[in-house]
Write a protein that holds these residues in place. Structure first.
Motif, PDB file in Angstrom:
ATOM      1  N   HIS A  86       0.837  -1.206   0.000  1.00  9.95           N
ATOM      2  CA  HIS A  86       0.000   0.000   0.000  1.00  9.95           C
ATOM      3  C   HIS A  86       0.871   1.255   0.000  1.00  9.95           C
ATOM      4  O   HIS A  86       0.612   2.216  -0.740  1.00  9.95           O
ATOM      5  CB  HIS A  86      -0.923   0.024   1.222  1.00  9.95           C
ATOM      6  CG  HIS A  86      -1.921  -1.090   1.259  1.00  9.95           C
ATOM      7  ND1 HIS A  86      -1.817  -2.148   2.122  1.00  9.95           N
ATOM      8  CD2 HIS A  86      -3.040  -1.312   0.525  1.00  9.95           C
ATOM      9  CE1 HIS A  86      -2.824  -2.970   1.932  1.00  9.95           C
ATOM     10  NE2 HIS A  86      -3.583  -2.498   0.968  1.00  9.95           N
ATOM     11  N   GLN A 106     -10.999   3.103  -0.991  1.00  5.11           N
ATOM     12  CA  GLN A 106     -11.554   1.853  -1.519  1.00  5.11           C
ATOM     13  C   GLN A 106     -12.218   2.026  -2.877  1.00  5.11           C
ATOM     14  O   GLN A 106     -12.380   1.074  -3.627  1.00  5.11           O
ATOM     15  CB  GLN A 106     -12.560   1.259  -0.516  1.00  5.11           C
ATOM     16  CG  GLN A 106     -11.922   0.732   0.758  1.00  5.11           C
ATOM     17  CD  GLN A 106     -11.455   1.839   1.687  1.00  5.11           C
ATOM     18  OE1 GLN A 106     -11.854   2.998   1.570  1.00  5.11           O
ATOM     19  NE2 GLN A 106     -10.605   1.490   2.632  1.00  5.11           N
ATOM     20  N   SER A 107     -12.619   3.252  -3.207  1.00  6.27           N
ATOM     21  CA  SER A 107     -13.241   3.532  -4.513  1.00  6.27           C
ATOM     22  C   SER A 107     -13.137   5.018  -4.788  1.00  6.27           C
ATOM     23  O   SER A 107     -12.876   5.820  -3.877  1.00  6.27           O
ATOM     24  CB  SER A 107     -14.719   3.103  -4.521  1.00  6.27           C
ATOM     25  OG  SER A 107     -15.495   3.953  -3.686  1.00  6.27           O
ATOM     26  N   GLY A 245     -10.603   1.048  -6.797  1.00  9.42           N
ATOM     27  CA  GLY A 245     -10.072   1.971  -5.805  1.00  9.42           C
ATOM     28  C   GLY A 245     -10.100   3.394  -6.317  1.00  9.42           C
ATOM     29  O   GLY A 245     -10.454   3.654  -7.478  1.00  9.42           O
ATOM     30  N   SER A 268     -12.965   1.745   6.925  1.00 11.81           N
ATOM     31  CA  SER A 268     -13.079   0.679   5.925  1.00 11.81           C
ATOM     32  C   SER A 268     -11.770  -0.093   5.857  1.00 11.81           C
ATOM     33  O   SER A 268     -10.686   0.503   5.855  1.00 11.81           O
ATOM     34  CB  SER A 268     -13.389   1.255   4.532  1.00 11.81           C
ATOM     35  OG  SER A 268     -14.649   1.894   4.508  1.00 11.81           O
ATOM     36  N   THR A 269     -11.874  -1.400   5.805  1.00  9.59           N
ATOM     37  CA  THR A 269     -10.677  -2.221   5.627  1.00  9.59           C
ATOM     38  C   THR A 269      -9.977  -1.843   4.327  1.00  9.59           C
ATOM     39  O   THR A 269     -10.619  -1.557   3.321  1.00  9.59           O
ATOM     40  CB  THR A 269     -11.058  -3.713   5.613  1.00  9.59           C
ATOM     41  OG1 THR A 269     -11.626  -4.052   6.882  1.00  9.59           O
ATOM     42  CG2 THR A 269      -9.858  -4.600   5.361  1.00  9.59           C
ATOM     43  N   SER A 270      -8.665  -1.832   4.347  1.00  7.28           N
ATOM     44  CA  SER A 270      -7.897  -1.390   3.178  1.00  7.28           C
ATOM     45  C   SER A 270      -8.011  -2.376   2.031  1.00  7.28           C
ATOM     46  O   SER A 270      -8.480  -3.507   2.185  1.00  7.28           O
ATOM     47  CB  SER A 270      -6.429  -1.198   3.566  1.00  7.28           C
ATOM     48  OG  SER A 270      -5.868  -2.408   4.023  1.00  7.28           O
ATOM     49  N   GLN A 271      -7.564  -1.927   0.859  1.00  5.78           N
ATOM     50  CA  GLN A 271      -7.574  -2.779  -0.325  1.00  5.78           C
ATOM     51  C   GLN A 271      -6.874  -4.102  -0.044  1.00  5.78           C
ATOM     52  O   GLN A 271      -5.829  -4.137   0.621  1.00  5.78           O
ATOM     53  CB  GLN A 271      -6.828  -2.105  -1.473  1.00  5.78           C
ATOM     54  CG  GLN A 271      -7.550  -0.986  -2.176  1.00  5.78           C
ATOM     55  CD  GLN A 271      -6.692  -0.452  -3.318  1.00  5.78           C
ATOM     56  OE1 GLN A 271      -5.472  -0.463  -3.240  1.00  5.78           O
ATOM     57  NE2 GLN A 271      -7.327   0.020  -4.368  1.00  5.78           N
TER      58      GLN A 271
END
Length: 393
Positions: A86, A106-107, A245, A268-271
């Motif tokens: 990351h 995330q997006s 992402g 939010s949990t990461s990619q």
């Protein structure tokens, strides 16, 4: 007992209006030709501009990341969810974009929500193009800042809004780089000049410009040579990049602020590491091969759009690989889309509320993986269906 009758009534009204559309379930991966219900159809609604969803270097990177890190990150970024992959992605993205820093979300949708929802307060004002993407609109709704709208690409009205906003702590002008429904490009040089005249921040969402405009796909800021004069750039990793992402590219102070304040980032949990590795590989592919891929993309887009215009189709304000055919009536729009599918072309109908009620259109997106034979096939079928529905003579 729970009652969902009001939802059922709304759905029934959508069906009566001809605007109801169930999900389309594909039996193959993203590409120029895809399998739908046992038959191959030409895909002309995908955001996979450069064909990177199946690029071997990206696939290899994803597999290697799974073998190294596993399938998930296990946490949000601020706890144990920031892995080396990351951090490396953000460093190379910042270098690619020519900014101090980037921060990956995330997006693209949550990127706009996270930035706009956290950085502005009641002492600030945000000035937004009326045709900006829904994620910008929703991000603005989350902020306590004052809001002003200017007519699409109307620089006189933008200046008036800036003049009206002199008493605020900060003024932020926000625009799409490429407008996703019409395929036109924001007049970014004029926006920047006005922002500088009135000491405003410039915020550009480059979702449909990432990988499409600028040197090797660096986006609209690079396309217009405005490095250092656009303060906040939002990019997507979900369209031309080929994965999923979004990211903020801008000053380090904004990145540090968002890490502590942007709720989509914080909660939010990461990619998954495979996604981060895929995106990193895509950035490297763009640096090496982006120019050639974009040359093919733009050659295809210009040929296709120009031919449709010669046939008499109304392609609106399109000047990019997004090529809408303006139809108007929502029900008629969906009928045209369905008829094209019968002829072997998937071209999604876009109707209200995504566009105005009288601005329904079939939106076609050209990619670098479309061959000239693919485009000629689509043109032939579009001409046939266009004549059936009176769209062309």
């Amino acid at each position: 007992m729970a009652n969902f009758n009001h939802l059922a009534a709304e759905l029934e009204q959508l069906k009566k209006d001809g605007r109801y559309r169930p999900l389309t379930v594909w039996q193959s991966g993203s590409g120029s030709w895809m399998e739908l219900n046992g038959r191959k159809v030409l895909q002309m609604s995908s955001n996979n501009y450069l064909g990177l969803t199946s690029h071997p270097e990206l696939q290899k990177a994803a597999i290697e990341a799974i073998e190294t890190y596993g399938v998930g990150s296990g946490s949000v970024r601020t706890i144990t969810g920031t892995l080396a992959i990351h951090d490396q992605l953000e460093q190379e993205l910042a270098a690619f974009k020519g900014t101090e820093a980037t921060l990956v979300f995330q997006s693209g949708f949550t990127t706009n929500q996270g930035i706009l929802g956290s950085m502005l307060g009641p002492d600030d004002v945000i000035i937004s193009d009326e045709l900006n993407h829904a994620s910008i609109i929703d991000g603005i709704r989350l902020t306590k800042a004052n809001r002003k709208i200017f007519a699409h690409k109307d620089m006189d009205q933008l200046e008036q809004r800036l003049k009206e906003s002199g008493g605020f702590r900060s003024r932020v002008v926000v625009t799409d780089g490429v407008f996703s429904m019409d395929g036109d490009i924001a007049p970014l040089p004029a926006i920047v000049e006005l922002a500088e005249k009135y000491d405003a921040i410039v915020y550009v969402d480059d979702a449909h410009a990432s990988g499409v405009l600028g040197t090797n796909g660096k986006g609209s800021t690079d396309h217009f040579g405005l490095h250092g004069r656009v303060h906040i750039q939002v990019g997507t990793l979900s369209k031309a990049i080929g994965a999923v992402g979004g990211y903020m590219a801008g000053p380090q102070v904004l990145k540090d602020f968002l890490i502590h304040k942007a709720r989509p980032f914080l909660f939010s949990t990461s990619q998954p590491p495979s996604v981060a590795a895929t995106c990193l590989a895509a950035v490297r592919v763009l640096k090496k091969h982006g120019g050639g891929l974009m040359e093919t993309l733009w050659g295809n887009a210009n040929y296709f759009r120009g031919t449709l215009q010669k046939l008499g189709f109304d392609t609106g304000a399109s000047e990019t690989p997004i090529v809408p055919i303006i139809i108007g009536d929502p029900a008629q729009t969906m009928k045209v889309s369905d008829r094209l599918l019968e002829e072997g072309i998937f071209a999604q109908g876009i109707v209200y509320p995504t566009v105005a009620m009288d601005k329904g259109r079939v939106r076609l997106i050209i990619t670098a993986t479309h061959t000239r034979d693919d485009l000629d096939f689509a043109i032939e079928k579009l001409a046939k269906v266009g004549k059936e529905f009176g769209l062309i003579g």
